[in-house]
Design a protein around this motif. Structure first.
Motif, PDB file in Angstrom:
ATOM      1  N   SER A 104      -4.074  -4.694   4.790  1.00 61.52           N
ATOM      2  CA  SER A 104      -4.697  -5.212   3.562  1.00 61.52           C
ATOM      3  C   SER A 104      -4.206  -6.615   3.228  1.00 61.52           C
ATOM      4  CB  SER A 104      -4.444  -4.259   2.391  1.00 61.52           C
ATOM      5  OG  SER A 104      -3.101  -4.334   1.955  1.00 61.52           O
ATOM      6  N   ASP A 142      -1.101  -0.913   4.497  1.00 59.13           N
ATOM      7  CA  ASP A 142      -0.758  -1.958   3.530  1.00 59.13           C
ATOM      8  C   ASP A 142      -0.669  -3.322   4.222  1.00 59.13           C
ATOM      9  OD1 ASP A 142      -0.706  -0.271   1.370  1.00 59.13           O
ATOM     10  OD2 ASP A 142       1.473  -0.054   1.321  1.00 59.13           O
ATOM     11  N   SER A 194       3.679  -6.684   1.482  1.00 59.57           N
ATOM     12  CA  SER A 194       3.306  -7.807   0.616  1.00 59.57           C
ATOM     13  C   SER A 194       4.432  -8.829   0.532  1.00 59.57           C
ATOM     14  CB  SER A 194       2.956  -7.303  -0.782  1.00 59.57           C
ATOM     15  OG  SER A 194       4.045  -6.587  -1.354  1.00 59.57           O
ATOM     16  N   ASN A 204      -3.751   2.652   0.815  1.00 60.04           N
ATOM     17  CA  ASN A 204      -4.301   1.545   0.056  1.00 60.04           C
ATOM     18  C   ASN A 204      -5.711   1.865  -0.435  1.00 60.04           C
ATOM     19  OD1 ASN A 204      -5.751  -1.215  -0.132  1.00 60.04           O
ATOM     20  ND2 ASN A 204      -3.590  -1.772   0.027  1.00 60.04           N
ATOM     21  N   ASP A 214       0.943   4.649   5.937  1.00 61.77           N
ATOM     22  CA  ASP A 214       0.747   3.972   4.653  1.00 61.77           C
ATOM     23  C   ASP A 214       1.186   2.515   4.733  1.00 61.77           C
ATOM     24  OD1 ASP A 214      -0.347   6.122   3.253  1.00 61.77           O
ATOM     25  OD2 ASP A 214       1.590   6.813   2.505  1.00 61.77           O
TER      26      ASP A 214
END
Length: 355
Positions: free
Chosen positions: A227, A224, A66, A255, A220
């Protein structure tokens, strides 16, 4: 991936059974039960130069996807492309970076793959690669395939031992084609993800979970990153053989966009005894061919050896993935198999039941 004909399945079952018996007798073998060997981290080339850039890009070794996505959202397009061109080894594998930039960077890193949509490419060690089949920029259904033992960059397209049915890229194309056979209008993308270092052969590393733990963290992070690119998409994770162990260990951290976890030919999902041990809100499916040799593996984990109850065991609590007509450990993606049809139906149907 675990494969009949390359790893002598009877020997594998015997080794694991003997290990369990030895443990119960208080005679563990040092080579099997000794301290874990942490998989070597992949070095990030030119990291110091990257961090010294005036734009202050995020640290590729620690920044969350992110954070990476936020950085590129603020950077002018021309500057982002310049970074991809000058630091392709970083941008090409940077989870959270725009998909188009990762494709661009990996065309520089590997010109031989210039006509393909490569999200990850790393030649170090046995190599790592992830490829997008379909249009990720418009996909509302995304599948991540996680392969198992003996999968390396060199056999990503050809399969271990030259058997195509073992090739992650071929399996992904098979699933993609089946999805569109069921729904020609489906906006789907299938990604064979070799983003970790699987064990070589069914030896100590394959009986333990050190490699799977490292792979789970990478999975993981990869999901992410997906996403950030497609925040409304539904994601399905499919793990084959040791890849299902990786998926099981990743489950708790995946997620929330991951709606389904599928384990096929699984030796166990990270020590889990039941679905609840995975600590995931995703539906969990398990399929095992009648003659898949992993059915004979003891469903236990003792002092870090073994992977827990087989998910095809009814007591595990997974939804049953049709596999009655599948032939062997590597037959799940063959044309006409019930498992292939069911996996496609999970992707196409979303909340529906493909059984």
């Amino acid at each position: 991936m675990f494969s009949i004909g390359i790893t002598r399945p009877r020997r594998v079952v015997g080794v694991l059974t003997s290990a369990v018996v030895s443990t119960l007798l208080g005679l563990p073998a040092a080579w099997l039960f000794g301290p874990a060997e942490t998989p070597a981290a992949t070095a990030v080339p030119h990291r110091a130069q990257w961090l010294a850039e005036p734009l202050s890009p995020p640290d590729p070794t620690s920044a969350a996807p992110s954070t990476v996505a936020g950085f590129f959202a603020r950077v002018p397009a021309a500057s982002a492309e310049d970074l991809a061109d000058r630091f392709p080894d970083i941008v090409g594998r940077l989870d959270g970076a725009p998909v188009r930039l990762r494709y661009r960077a990996n065309r520089i890193v590997s010109p031989a793959h210039a006509g393909r949509q490569i999200l990850l490419y790393d030649r170090a060690g046995d190599g790592r690669i992830a490829e997008v089949i379909g249009n990720l920029s418009t996909a509302d259904r995304i599948v991540v395939l996680v392969p198992g033992v003996d999968s390396v960059l060199a056999n990503f397209d050809t399969g271990h031992g030259g058997r195509l049915r073992r090739a992650p890229s071929w399996q992904a194309h098979q699933l993609y084609d089946q999805i569109h056979a069921q729904d020609p209008s489906a906006r789907a993308a299938v990604i064979p993800w070799l983003g970790y270092d699987p064990p070589e052969g069914v030896r100590r590393d394959a009986l333990r979970e050190d490699r799977a733990v490292a792979g789970a963290a990478a999975l993981d992070r990869f999901v992410d990153g997906l996403s950030t690119a497609r925040p409304e998409a539904t994601i399905t994770v499919i793990g084959h053989s040791y890849g299902s162990t990786v998926a099981g260990l990743a489950a708790a951290g995946l997620n929330a966009q991951v709606h389904d976890l599928v384990a096929i030919g699984s030796p166990g999902m990270g020590g889990a005894r039941t679905v609840s041990d995975l600590h995931s809100q995703a539906r969990v499916w398990a399929g095992s061919a009648p003659n898949d040799w992993t059915r004979r593996i003891p469903g236990v984990q003792v002092f870090g050896v073994g992977h827990g109850r087989l998910p095809c065991d009814r007591a595990f609590g997974a939804l049953a993935l049709p596999s009655e007509d599948v032939d062997g450990h590597d037959g799940y993606f063959l044309d006409g198999s019930s498992a292939l049809r069911a996996m496609a139906a999970i992707v196409v149907g979303g909340a529906g039941d493909p059984r």
